[in-house]
Design a protein around this motif. Structure first.
Motif, PDB file in Angstrom:
ATOM      1  N   VAL A  63       0.869  -1.168   0.000  1.00 64.99           N
ATOM      2  CA  VAL A  63       0.000   0.000   0.000  1.00 64.99           C
ATOM      3  C   VAL A  63       0.909   1.223   0.000  1.00 64.99           C
ATOM      4  N   PHE A  64       0.672   2.116  -0.939  1.00 60.22           N
ATOM      5  CA  PHE A  64       1.479   3.333  -1.062  1.00 60.22           C
ATOM      6  C   PHE A  64       0.619   4.531  -0.689  1.00 60.22           C
ATOM      7  N   TYR A  65       1.119   5.327   0.238  1.00 56.45           N
ATOM      8  CA  TYR A  65       0.384   6.477   0.764  1.00 56.45           C
ATOM      9  C   TYR A  65       1.026   7.778   0.318  1.00 56.45           C
ATOM     10  N   THR A  66       0.177   8.759   0.040  1.00 59.79           N
ATOM     11  CA  THR A  66       0.666  10.116  -0.197  1.00 59.79           C
ATOM     12  C   THR A  66       0.792  10.796   1.150  1.00 59.79           C
ATOM     13  N   ALA A  67       1.989  11.232   1.473  1.00 59.18           N
ATOM     14  CA  ALA A  67       2.254  11.922   2.740  1.00 59.18           C
ATOM     15  C   ALA A  67       2.618  13.370   2.425  1.00 59.18           C
ATOM     16  N   LYS A  68       1.821  14.294   2.906  1.00 56.12           N
ATOM     17  CA  LYS A  68       2.001  15.712   2.570  1.00 56.12           C
ATOM     18  C   LYS A  68       3.375  16.247   2.945  1.00 56.12           C
ATOM     19  N   GLU A  69       3.948  15.745   4.039  1.00 56.54           N
ATOM     20  CA  GLU A  69       5.240  16.264   4.494  1.00 56.54           C
ATOM     21  C   GLU A  69       6.363  15.241   4.320  1.00 56.54           C
ATOM     22  N   PHE A  70       6.215  14.355   3.347  1.00 60.80           N
ATOM     23  CA  PHE A  70       7.224  13.324   3.120  1.00 60.80           C
ATOM     24  C   PHE A  70       8.550  13.945   2.714  1.00 60.80           C
ATOM     25  N   LYS A  71       9.614  13.400   3.262  1.00 62.15           N
ATOM     26  CA  LYS A  71      10.964  13.807   2.878  1.00 62.15           C
ATOM     27  C   LYS A  71      11.775  12.535   2.673  1.00 62.15           C
ATOM     28  N   ALA A  72      12.308  12.364   1.486  1.00 64.73           N
ATOM     29  CA  ALA A  72      13.114  11.186   1.185  1.00 64.73           C
ATOM     30  C   ALA A  72      14.362  11.174   2.059  1.00 64.73           C
ATOM     31  N   PRO A  73      14.858   9.992   2.412  1.00 67.12           N
ATOM     32  CA  PRO A  73      16.090   9.930   3.203  1.00 67.12           C
ATOM     33  C   PRO A  73      17.272  10.435   2.381  1.00 67.12           C
ATOM     34  N   ASP A  74      18.236  11.002   3.069  1.00 69.25           N
ATOM     35  CA  ASP A  74      19.478  11.439   2.433  1.00 69.25           C
ATOM     36  C   ASP A  74      20.441  10.259   2.504  1.00 69.25           C
ATOM     37  N   TRP A  75      20.195   9.295   1.633  1.00 70.48           N
ATOM     38  CA  TRP A  75      20.980   8.072   1.653  1.00 70.48           C
ATOM     39  C   TRP A  75      22.248   8.242   0.832  1.00 70.48           C
ATOM     40  N   PRO A  76      23.394   7.797   1.289  1.00 70.37           N
ATOM     41  CA  PRO A  76      23.644   6.880   2.391  1.00 70.37           C
ATOM     42  C   PRO A  76      23.894   7.551   3.737  1.00 70.37           C
ATOM     43  N   LYS A  77      23.806   8.863   3.803  1.00 72.50           N
ATOM     44  CA  LYS A  77      24.040   9.556   5.071  1.00 72.50           C
ATOM     45  C   LYS A  77      23.032   9.110   6.133  1.00 72.50           C
ATOM     46  N   ASP A  78      21.756   9.071   5.779  1.00 71.68           N
ATOM     47  CA  ASP A  78      20.716   8.653   6.711  1.00 71.68           C
ATOM     48  C   ASP A  78      20.611   7.132   6.709  1.00 71.68           C
ATOM     49  N   GLU A  79      20.510   6.552   7.895  1.00 68.22           N
ATOM     50  CA  GLU A  79      20.256   5.119   7.979  1.00 68.22           C
ATOM     51  C   GLU A  79      18.807   4.867   7.597  1.00 68.22           C
ATOM     52  N   LEU A  80      18.557   3.722   7.017  1.00 66.69           N
ATOM     53  CA  LEU A  80      17.206   3.365   6.589  1.00 66.69           C
ATOM     54  C   LEU A  80      16.585   2.397   7.589  1.00 66.69           C
ATOM     55  N   PRO A  81      15.334   2.634   7.973  1.00 67.20           N
ATOM     56  CA  PRO A  81      14.691   1.670   8.862  1.00 67.20           C
ATOM     57  C   PRO A  81      14.381   0.366   8.133  1.00 67.20           C
ATOM     58  N   PHE A  82      14.159   0.429   6.833  1.00 69.18           N
ATOM     59  CA  PHE A  82      13.941  -0.752   5.999  1.00 69.18           C
ATOM     60  C   PHE A  82      13.966  -0.314   4.545  1.00 69.18           C
ATOM     61  N   HIS A  83      14.080  -1.272   3.652  1.00 69.59           N
ATOM     62  CA  HIS A  83      13.988  -1.009   2.218  1.00 69.59           C
ATOM     63  C   HIS A  83      13.587  -2.298   1.524  1.00 69.59           C
ATOM     64  N   LEU A  84      13.255  -2.210   0.272  1.00 69.26           N
ATOM     65  CA  LEU A  84      12.876  -3.382  -0.513  1.00 69.26           C
ATOM     66  C   LEU A  84      14.088  -3.957  -1.240  1.00 69.26           C
ATOM     67  N   ASP A  85      14.142  -5.282  -1.315  1.00 67.01           N
ATOM     68  CA  ASP A  85      15.078  -6.001  -2.174  1.00 67.01           C
ATOM     69  C   ASP A  85      14.217  -6.709  -3.211  1.00 67.01           C
ATOM     70  N   LEU A  86      14.396  -6.366  -4.472  1.00 72.54           N
ATOM     71  CA  LEU A  86      13.626  -6.973  -5.555  1.00 72.54           C
ATOM     72  C   LEU A  86      14.530  -7.913  -6.342  1.00 72.54           C
ATOM     73  N   ALA A  87      14.020  -9.094  -6.668  1.00 72.85           N
ATOM     74  CA  ALA A  87      14.804 -10.088  -7.401  1.00 72.85           C
ATOM     75  C   ALA A  87      14.330 -10.184  -8.844  1.00 72.85           C
ATOM     76  N   PHE A  88      15.296 -10.268  -9.753  1.00 71.69           N
ATOM     77  CA  PHE A  88      15.022 -10.401 -11.180  1.00 71.69           C
ATOM     78  C   PHE A  88      15.990 -11.423 -11.769  1.00 71.69           C
ATOM     79  N   ASP A  89      15.534 -12.186 -12.737  1.00 70.05           N
ATOM     80  CA  ASP A  89      16.407 -13.148 -13.412  1.00 70.05           C
ATOM     81  C   ASP A  89      17.494 -12.430 -14.206  1.00 70.05           C
ATOM     82  N   ASP A  90      17.123 -11.336 -14.872  1.00 69.75           N
ATOM     83  CA  ASP A  90      18.054 -10.577 -15.705  1.00 69.75           C
ATOM     84  C   ASP A  90      18.203  -9.188 -15.085  1.00 69.75           C
ATOM     85  N   VAL A  91      19.168  -9.055 -14.193  1.00 67.13           N
ATOM     86  CA  VAL A  91      19.331  -7.803 -13.445  1.00 67.13           C
ATOM     87  C   VAL A  91      19.676  -6.618 -14.352  1.00 67.13           C
ATOM     88  N   PRO A  92      20.599  -6.748 -15.308  1.00 63.96           N
ATOM     89  CA  PRO A  92      20.885  -5.601 -16.179  1.00 63.96           C
ATOM     90  C   PRO A  92      19.644  -5.124 -16.944  1.00 63.96           C
TER      91      PRO A  92
END
Length: 136
Positions: A63-92
């Motif tokens: 479920v994807f929510y619109t958050a009025k005050e959303f701010k993307a993390p400043d990665w890699p400076k900011d640690e991430l509480p979680f993220h997605l790992d997506l798997a593909f047969d043909d990564v390139p």
């Protein structure tokens, strides 16, 4: 003294994974296209404006929510509480397709040959690889 405890059994399951971003609909459309899934349902806020978007591939739901005050993390400076790992047969090929769908590729790539970090349209990192197997 040992205290006997009742045997515990699973009492719940994960029904969906929720993500916030500056544009929930755009995120839903991005991940639906990336995974070959569908945007199955929209949910309005108290004013009737669609703000939550359900994406499913059958057995998994995001479920994807619109958050009025959303701010993307400043990665890699900011640690991430979680993220997605997506798997593909043909990564390139997947990387090229995801970039065409609106992802971007940051310069910092800590995975070496094992995985690639991309940023989704809201600026949140996710990884792509061939997936995980025992011993890897």
């Amino acid at each position: 003294m040992t205290v006997a405890s009742p045997r515990l059994t699973a009492v719940g399951s994960v029904s969906s994974y929720a993500f916030w971003g500056d544009d929930g609909k755009a995120l839903a459309e991005f991940y639906a296209a990336a995974l070959g899934w569908t945007v199955a349902q929209e949910f309005p806020d108290e004013n009737g404006v669609p703000t939550a978007f359900l994406v499913t591939g059958g057995s998994t739901t995001f479920v994807f929510y619109t958050a009025k005050e959303f701010k993307a993390p400043d990665w890699p400076k900011d640690e991430l509480p979680f993220h997605l790992d997506l798997a593909f047969d043909d990564v390139p090929a997947a990387e090229q397709r995801l970039l065409e769908l609106g992802a971007s590729k940051p310069g910092h790539q800590p995975g070496g040959e094992r995985w690639t970090v991309l940023l989704d349209p809201s600026g949140q990192p996710f990884c792509i690889s061939t997936g995980w197997s025992e011993g890897s």
